[in-house]
Structures are given as structure tokens and as C-alpha cells.
Design an enzyme around this catalytic site. Structure first.
Site, mmCIF file in Angstrom:
data_model
loop_
_atom_site.group_PDB
_atom_site.id
_atom_site.type_symbol
_atom_site.label_atom_id
_atom_site.label_comp_id
_atom_site.label_asym_id
_atom_site.label_seq_id
_atom_site.Cartn_x
_atom_site.Cartn_y
_atom_site.Cartn_z
ATOM 1 N N GLY A 59 0.822 -1.198 0.000
ATOM 2 C CA GLY A 59 0.000 0.000 0.000
ATOM 3 C C GLY A 59 0.857 1.248 0.000
ATOM 4 N N PRO A 60 0.239 2.398 -0.122
ATOM 5 C CA PRO A 60 0.982 3.670 -0.148
ATOM 6 C C PRO A 60 1.666 3.920 1.199
ATOM 7 C CG PRO A 60 -1.290 3.938 -0.899
ATOM 8 C CD PRO A 60 -1.205 2.592 -0.291
ATOM 9 N N PRO A 61 2.617 4.836 1.233
ATOM 10 C CA PRO A 61 3.272 5.162 2.513
ATOM 11 C C PRO A 61 2.284 5.764 3.499
ATOM 12 C CG PRO A 61 4.545 5.985 0.640
ATOM 13 C CD PRO A 61 3.237 5.529 0.100
ATOM 14 N N GLY A 62 2.454 5.410 4.768
ATOM 15 C CA GLY A 62 1.684 6.037 5.823
ATOM 16 C C GLY A 62 0.334 5.439 6.109
ATOM 17 N N VAL A 63 0.010 4.273 5.525
ATOM 18 C CA VAL A 63 -1.305 3.671 5.790
ATOM 19 C C VAL A 63 -1.275 2.725 6.981
ATOM 20 C CG1 VAL A 63 -2.081 3.907 3.412
ATOM 21 C CG2 VAL A 63 -0.893 1.837 4.102
ATOM 22 N N GLY A 64 -0.106 2.531 7.590
ATOM 23 C CA GLY A 64 -0.044 1.725 8.804
ATOM 24 C C GLY A 64 0.441 0.312 8.618
ATOM 25 N N THR A 120 3.673 -0.987 8.793
ATOM 26 C CA THR A 120 4.645 -1.389 9.810
ATOM 27 C C THR A 120 4.009 -1.436 11.188
ATOM 28 O OG1 THR A 120 6.387 -0.349 8.486
ATOM 29 C CG2 THR A 120 6.916 -0.886 10.763
ATOM 30 N N SER A 132 -3.903 2.516 -18.440
ATOM 31 C CA SER A 132 -5.247 2.777 -17.927
ATOM 32 C C SER A 132 -5.810 4.122 -18.377
ATOM 33 C CB SER A 132 -5.236 2.714 -16.399
ATOM 34 O OG SER A 132 -4.389 3.702 -15.869
ATOM 35 N N LYS A 151 -8.183 4.976 -7.188
ATOM 36 C CA LYS A 151 -8.653 5.908 -8.208
ATOM 37 C C LYS A 151 -10.012 6.504 -7.854
ATOM 38 C CE LYS A 151 -6.067 3.686 -11.959
ATOM 39 N NZ LYS A 151 -6.139 2.914 -13.205
#
Length: 817
Positions: free
Chosen positions: A376-381, A383, A699, A742
Site C-alpha cells: 500500500g501507499p506510505p503512511g497507511v499503517g 509497519t 489505464s 482511483k
């Protein structure tokens, strides 16, 4: 700070009395406070002046008669001293030279003239100014026996101090030997002693020559006692060093003798300890046999051999590894689910998968579970989710960052062929955890590199394979270690850079970005309490309203994760902490009206839809490693020869999609109400703004086609429609990835209609329903359906008023969530 050179001392002593007496000292002078020095009459000393009042006092003195009163401070740390902070006796000095330094300070060279008593000090002006009384020194009786004895004692003491190591130059000693004036002798001797300000001031306070000389003699005797003890300490230390070197030499001889006789071994005690540790470690049979074999080898080796240190390190790591130590799993599913819910809001699919894994472990003692890969993107939790899982299981948690690792030895360890060898990161993590069943989080596995030293991704194949990692062999240990009890989890931002064989060994769980409502809940439940605790404030000190928090999410952050949101909340908390530290009380309330006072102007301009329907401008949806984004594709028809121009730093795949869309429009020109001659008379320029950012992927196919057809047929594109999908030469619309990201981006841009490929209908099951209740989804499998939904009727010019547009196929029925 002041520095006195030998030449300046000599110059001051050689100055004639007559020259000094010719100067008339006024009854009022500017005062220059001194911090760490006392200046005596007839001394020439350079001073650095940095305080504003002191600089103004120097300027005033230079403007009048170049005289200034030098007085020492009682408290060295006081920045703005007043009269009571200064000693009552100072020295009237004349400023001989002044130099301004680049850093704003000034350097002055002063020469003491006479002692003076500070009668009154005026501290209210731009500088200190004092009324003074010149202290007339009482001369000693000529040829007095006491004075003669004191002079001789002072000279002898100064010579003794120099012999004991005191830093006094030979030139000064020569002057002292030939100086007959007892007062000057006392002042010159005192200026060369390292004394506290109080002691130095006590010499300046004494006007009587005999008493002053007696005081200097006392201080010199103390200094000689200190120097004597210091010399004894140095002599003793030197003797200890010589003794240590002698003992080392004798020990080396003794070792050589014992080696020749075969007697004595300093490793005996250490080897006995290693043997006890091996017995207590309860290693597997092969590991224990290898440990005893290496221990016997160590016992026969010379203690000073280079290989001894390497083997000793190997024994320490082997006996320190938790071969038989393991933590007991918490298999209470309700408790584990409660812990996961406490630490994380949302992420239901991940939590469900973890609870299922716990259920399997409860039924089967040693399952071979899959390796979970959170993408997933950085910062979504990602770790922090692994840390919560370890807490729910009551297991040790170790995080290994693999970003930038490009050496296979980082995973498998170094071979014991050189002194710097060490085990790999996996074995180090086991040793750090202290148990053989921790949860190891392999962070940023998509950023592993590869070079001439090997491919760490290939080394991870054995680590992350449940069928093989029960016999993982580290090159440093040289024996196998069972990793089957370890729970491995990995995180990544993208999957494309992960080696296919490694990706096949992991169960991929995608974590998309959060919706605004989810961010709002997470901010209130987790981010605010955390930031308030870190900044030393409580809930009574700060209150952020819901509209203000929503504005922070929309206008100050634009991310799939939560890191920037946490930073903005931290900024507010720090401002409240400063407010409390300054003495303000009460609760700081952050509302929509005063939010800019805490965070200033909004940092993010939200991705709004177009202001009006335009020809040749279509709204597309893109996926990036940090979440979804809205993409505006512009098409412009211009006079030319039918060329297709593509700009905006487009990748090869996107260029091919644009070419396919152009070919489709060219083949279906009549059906799409495009004049076929336009392809020969006009060029078509396709541009995607933000040209500094590379763009690629298939896309955007239907968006490119829509913008082209709009420009060629002069039909406006609906401003509130966004789309994504791959196009083929036949006009078919193929499915794409990143649907959740998206549509979240489209929701942020306030789009009313979203066009998706028909085969992506199933992906909406992962999208929360509540935020999209007023959004219409249209699913298509043919690009003509896209044109029917996105393009408006052509604005008919007068010459073609009777022309009726071709009927387009109906779009697939949309659904609202």
C-alpha cells in the site's frame, strides 16, 4: 575574554611613570564591565567587547578622552550588570587601539593607568557611567626590611613556580628580577597567576603597597603548593605507566615460558564458561556437535592468534542464540481482535486474515502459514500493523529495513574468512529478540537492490518459504537454524519491483488509502492522543472541532496515508504547548475560522472538477505509489499534416495507448462525426499537465480517446465525469488496477460520475459504500459507451444546422453507492 602577550607586558612595565602622570583623570567615566579578568594599572591587555552597552561605552570613551573605567563583575553570568553587580574598585585605563570585527564585536587594546573607587554608577542610560575617585597608592617606606623581604620572597616564589611548570615567559621573569617598584612587582606577579576573579580583585582592592605585596606573596605560596602536588601526581602517573609497561613485558615473558613448558592457559576459564553455555542452550544435535568441535579447536589455539578472536566471537553468538527459548502465543481470538481494533481503525480484511491465522494456530500446533505481504501507499499503517499483530500474539517484534540492501551477505551472513565477519540480519534479529519465534517485519521489501555482490531477493527465497526455512543455513554459523517458528511479514509500496519467485511465496494483502471519514476517525482516536502526549498537553488544553479536522484533511494534506496529517496535528499541539508555557490558561479551541492561525494558509488546492464543459479536455484517474490522483488530459487540433504529438513526459506504454486511440478514431471517423479530411489537414497535440512528473501505463486509454474524439469532433466533454480503462484497436475497454485508490481520488475531486471497465465491477466490493452514495458508477466494455456518457452533443454551426448527430450505443446501467 582577554589575552595578554609577553610583549605587551614588557611594554607596559617599561612605560615611564611621567607619561602616566601627565594624563588628567576626570571624575566621571564610562564603565566597561569585565567578566573573567581583573586588570591592574600599567598593564596592556587586549579585550573583546560584544555587549551593546559595552560597545556604546567604548564609543563614548573614544569620543571624549579615550579613558574608560574597567570594573569586574561579581556574577559572571549576568548579561546586564548594574552598579551593585560590580566590585567597588576598578582600574582607569586608556584605549590605545580599537578594531571592529566582522561579527559585530570590537577588539580594543587598553592600558591601565590607576586604581579608582566607584562612588556611584548610573545604569539607566545607553551605557554604564560612574563617578569615581582615583585611589592614591601609599608608597612603601624606602629600604624597609619588610618590603625588601617581601620583594625577595615574591621573586623567589615566581622563579620556583616557573620551575614547577607554571607558564611564565623568560622575558617576564627577567623584568621581575630587575623591577624595584614594589607596587608594580605585586601587580605584575598577580597578573601572571591563574587566580579566581575574587582573589585577583583582592589584590586590586589594596592600595597600600606593603599590604598588597604581602597578599600576592600569600597567593603565590598557595599556587606553589598546588603546583607541587600537581608535579607529584604527574610523577606518580609516569611511574605507574612505567610500571605497567614493565609488568606487560614480564607477562609476555611469562606467557612465552608457560607456552614452552606447556603449563597454564588463560583461555581455560573462558572455555569452561562456553561449555556451560552450550549445555544450557539445548541446541539441536548437529549444532551442539559443531559447537563442541569448535570449542576443542579454540582450546588448542594460541590466545594471541588472529583466528582466536574470530572463533571466540562465533562461540559467543552460537551460545547466545535462543535455540530452545520461545514465547507462548496468545491464542485468545477475542483479545487479539480487541488489540487490533484498539491500535488500528478500519483495515478489516487484514484483521480478519490475522484472526484466521490465530484460529489455525489454535487448532494446529505448528502450522506452515503463508507469508503476509502488506502492499500500500506510505503512511497507511503497514509497519505499525505488524507491531500490533506481535502485541496481539504476545510475541517479540523485530523490524528489519531492507531498503537499499544490495549484498546477499546481509541476509545469509559473511563467511568466517576475515576478522570483520558477522551473521546475516535474520540471525541477528533472532539474537536480538531473545526467542526463536518472534514476528520479524521485513520492511520495504520492494526496495531491495542487486549488484556484483549478489541478489538479496534470491537469498530471501529460502527465508520466506515455509517448506525450506526449517533448515536455514547462515554462512557465518555454518550450520542450520530452524526459522519455521518465526512469523514473517513484509511490507511494500509496489509489487512490480519484487522478484516474481519471491512474490509467489507471499500472500499479498493490499492496503489502499483511507477515505476522509476514516482519516477523521483515526485522527480523533489515535493521532490526537499520541501527539498530545508527545507534546506534553492534555485533552483539557486542546479541542479541535470536527469541521476544522475535516479542513485539515482536505486543505493541508493530500496523501493516501496519515503521516502528513499527523505532522499537521503535531504543529497545532506544539503551538498550544507554547501557549501554555507562556502562562496562558484555558482550552485552546481550533475551529474552521481560526484554523489558519495555527497552520497558516492551506497547502493543498483540492483536485476540483473542471469549471465548465470543454472541448478536448477529459478527466482521467491515475494510480501512483502514494495513492490515487486525478489526471486532466488535453487534446488540441491544429493545422498540420495529420501528425500525433504527445507531450507531458509520457512513458512508452501510454504513448502506445494514445496511438491506439488515435487509430481507432481515424478508423471510426464517420461514426464519430469527424470529418475524414481533418486527419490530413490537422495535427493533434495530446498533453498531460505536470510535465515534470513521468507518467506511464495503459489505464488512460479511454481518457485519451475521449479527449481526441472531443477535439476532432468539436464535442465538449462533460466536466463532472472521470474515467479509467485500457482501450484496444477494436474499441474494447479492458480492466485496470488500483480501482479503490482511483475512485477515492475521484471522490476528493467531487466527481459525480465515474466510468469503469465492466470487469472492474467486482473491485467495488473493496470500496466503502458511505462516501460514494451520491456518485454514479457506469461500467462499460466498449469505448463508444464512454463517448455516449462523457461527450455532449456537438455545438452545431449555422452551416450544418440540419445535421443530426449519429446515435451512440447506450451505456451500461450505472449504480450508485
Amino acid at each position: 575574554m582577554a589575552i595578554t602577550t609577553n610583549e605587551e607586558i614588557i611594554e607596559s612595565v617599561e612605560a615611564t611613570d611621567a607619561g602616566e602622570q601627565q594624563l588628567q583623570i576626570p571624575g566621571e567615566l564610562p564603565v566597561l564591565p569585565l567578566r573573567d579578568i581583573v586588570i591592574y594599572p600599567f598593564m596592556i591587555v587586549p579585550l573583546f567587547v560584544s555587549r551593546e552597552k559595552s560597545i556604546r561605552a567604548v564609543d563614548e570613551a573614544l569620543g571624549e578622552n579615550r579613558m574608560i573605567l574597567l570594573a569586574s563583575q561579581k556574577d559572571l553570568d549576568k548579561e546586564e550588570p548594574i552598579g551593585e553587580d560590580l566590585y567597588e574598585v576598578g582600574t582607569v585605563a586608556v584605549i590605545m587601539r580599537m578594531l571592529k570585527l566582522p561579527d559585530g564585536r570590537i577588539r580594543i587594546l587598553v592600558q591601565g593607568l590607576a586604581r579608582a573607587h566607584l562612588d556611584t554608577v548610573e545604569a539607566g542610560g545607553e551605557y554604564l557611567r560612574a563617578k569615581l575617585t582615583v585611589v592614591q597608592e601609599a608608597p612603601a617606606p624606602e629600604r624597609s626590611l619588610e618590603v625588601e623581604a617581601l620583594v625577595r620572597n615574591v621573586r623567589a616564589s615566581m622563579e620556583k613556580a616557573a620551575n614547577l611548570g607554571k607558564n611564565i615567559s623568560p622575558e617576564v621573569m627577567a623584568i621581575i628580577a630587575n623591577l624595584d617598584d614594589a607596587g608594580r612587582l605585586a601587580d605584575l606577579s598577580a597578573s601572571n597567576l591563574e587566580m579566581k576573579v575574587e582573589d585577583a580583585q583582592s589584590v586590586l582592592d589594596i592600595a597600600d603597597t606593603t599590604a598588597r605585596l604581602r597578599r600576592v606573596n600569600e597567593l603565590l605560596n598557595k599556587e606553589i603548593e598546588v603546583l607541587t602536588v600537581q608535579q607529584e601526581i604527574n610523577t606518580q602517573a609516569r611511574a605507574d605507566i612505567d610500571r605497567s609497561q614493565r609488568e606487560f613485558y614480564l607477562r609476555q615473558q611469562l606467557k612465552a615460558i608457560q607456552t614452552e613448558l606447556g603449563e597454564g592457559n588463560e583461555l581455560a576459564e573462558e572455555i569452561a564458561q562456553f561449555r556451560e553455555k552450550i549445555d544450557a542452550a539445548k541446541m539441536p544435535k548437529p549444532a551442539e556437535e559443531e559447537a563442541y568441535r569448535q570449542l576443542k579447536k579454540l582450546e588448542r589455539m594460541h590466545p594471541d592468534a588472529a583466528e582466536t578472536a574470530t572463533l571466540r566471537n562465533w562461540m559467543e553468538i552460537m551460545t547466545d542464540l535462543p535455540w530452545s527459548k520461545s514465547s507462548t502465543d496468545n491464542l485468545d481470538l477475542i483479545k487479539a481482535e480487541r488489540i487490533l481494533n484498539e491500535d488500528h481503525y478500519g483495515l478489516e480484511r487484514v484483521k480478519e486474515r490475522i484472526v484466521e491465522a490465530l484460529a489455525v494456530r489454535k487448532l494446529k500446533k505448528k502450522p506452515k502459514g503463508p507469508i503476509l505481504c502488506l502492499v500500500g501507499p506510505p503512511g497507511v499503517g503497514k509497519t505499525s500493523l505488524g507491531r500490533s499483530i506481535a502485541r496481539a500474539l504476545d510475541r517479540k517484534f523485530v523490524r528489519l529495513s531492507l531498503g537499499g540492501v544490495h549484498d546477499e551477505a546481509e541476509i545469509r551472513g559473511h563467511r568466517r574468512t576475515y576478522v570483520g565477519a558477522m551473521p546475516g540480519r535474520i540471525i541477528q534479529a533472532i539474537q536480538q529478540a531473545g526467542t526463536n519465534n518472534p514476528l520479524i517485519m521485513l520492511d520495504e521489501i520492494d526496495k531491495v537492490g542487486a549488484d556484483f555482490r549478489g541478489d538479496p531477493s534470491s537469498a530471501l527465497l529460502e527465508v520466506l518459504d515455509p517448506e525450506q526455512n526449517n533448515a536455514f543455513r547462515d554462512n557465518y554459523l555454518g550450520i542450520t537454524f530452524d526459522l519455521s517458528n518465526v512469523i514473517f511479514m513484509t511490507t511494500a509500496n509496489v509489487l512490480d519491483t519484487i522478484q516474481p519467485a519471491l512474490r509467489d511465496r507471499m500472500e499479498v494483502i493490499r492496503l489502499a488509502g483511507y477515505t476522509e471519514e476514516e482519516k477523521l476517525q483515526i485522527a480523533r482516536r489515535h493521532l490526537m492522543p499520541k501527539q498530545m502526549e508527545e507534546n506534553g498537553i492534555t485533552a483539557r488544553d486542546l479541542n479541535i472541532s470536527k469541521p476544522a479536522m475535516t479542513a485539515i484533511i482536505q486543505q493541508y494534506t493530500q496523501e493516501a496515508g496519515l503521516r502528513q496529517l499527523e505532522r499537521e496535528i503535531g504543529t497545532i499541539c506544539r503551538k498550544v504547548a507554547r501557549r501554555l508555557a507562556e502562562g496562558h490558561t484555558g482550552t485552546a479551541r481550533v475551529t474552521l475560522k481560526n484554523l489558519h492561525e495555527f497552520l497558516r494558509a492551506p497547502k493543498i488546492l483540492p483536485d476540483e472538477i473542471l469549471k465548465k464543459d470543454q472541448i478536448g479536455v477529459a478527466t482521467g484517474l491515475a494510480w501512483t505509489a502514494v495513492g490515487g490522483d486525478v489526471l486532466f488530459i488535453e487534446a488540441l487540433r491544429m493545422r498540420g499534416k495529420g501528425n500525433l504529438v504527445l507531450t507531458g513526459q509520457l512513458g512508452e506504454v501510454m504513448r502506445e495507448s494514445a496511438q491506439a486511440a488515435f487509430s481507432y478514431a481515424k478508423a471510426r471517423a464517420k461514426e464519430l462525426e469527424i470529418n475524414e479530411d481533418d486527419f490530413n489537414n490537422y495535427d493533434l497535440h495530446i498533453h498531460i499537465p505536470e510535465g515534470a512528473i513521468p507518467k506511464d501505463g495503459p489505464s488512460a486509454g479511454i481518457t485519451l480517446a475521449t479527449a481526441m474524439v472531443s477535439a476532432l469532433s468539436q464535442r465538449p466533454v462533460r466536466k463532472d465525469v472521470a474515467m479509467t480503462g485500457e482501450i484496444t484497436l477494436r474499441g474494447n475497454v479492458l480492466p485496470v488496477g488500483g480501482v479503490k485508490e482511483k475512485v477515492l481520488a475521484a471522490r476528493r475531486a467531487r466527481v459525480n460520475t465515474i466510468i469503469l471497465p465492466q470487469q472492474n465491477r467486482r473491485d467495488l466490493d473493496e470500496v466503502p459504500k458511505e462516501p460514494f452514495k451520491d456518485v454514479r458508477f457506469v461500467f462499460v466494455d466498449d469505448v463508444r459507451q464512454v463517448f455516449r456518457e462523457a461527450l455532449k452533443d456537438k455545438v452545431i454551426p449555422p452551416a450544418s444546422a440540419g445535421t443530426r448527430p449519429a446515435r451512440m450505443p447506450q451505456a451500461a446501467s450505472g449504480r450508485s453507492l
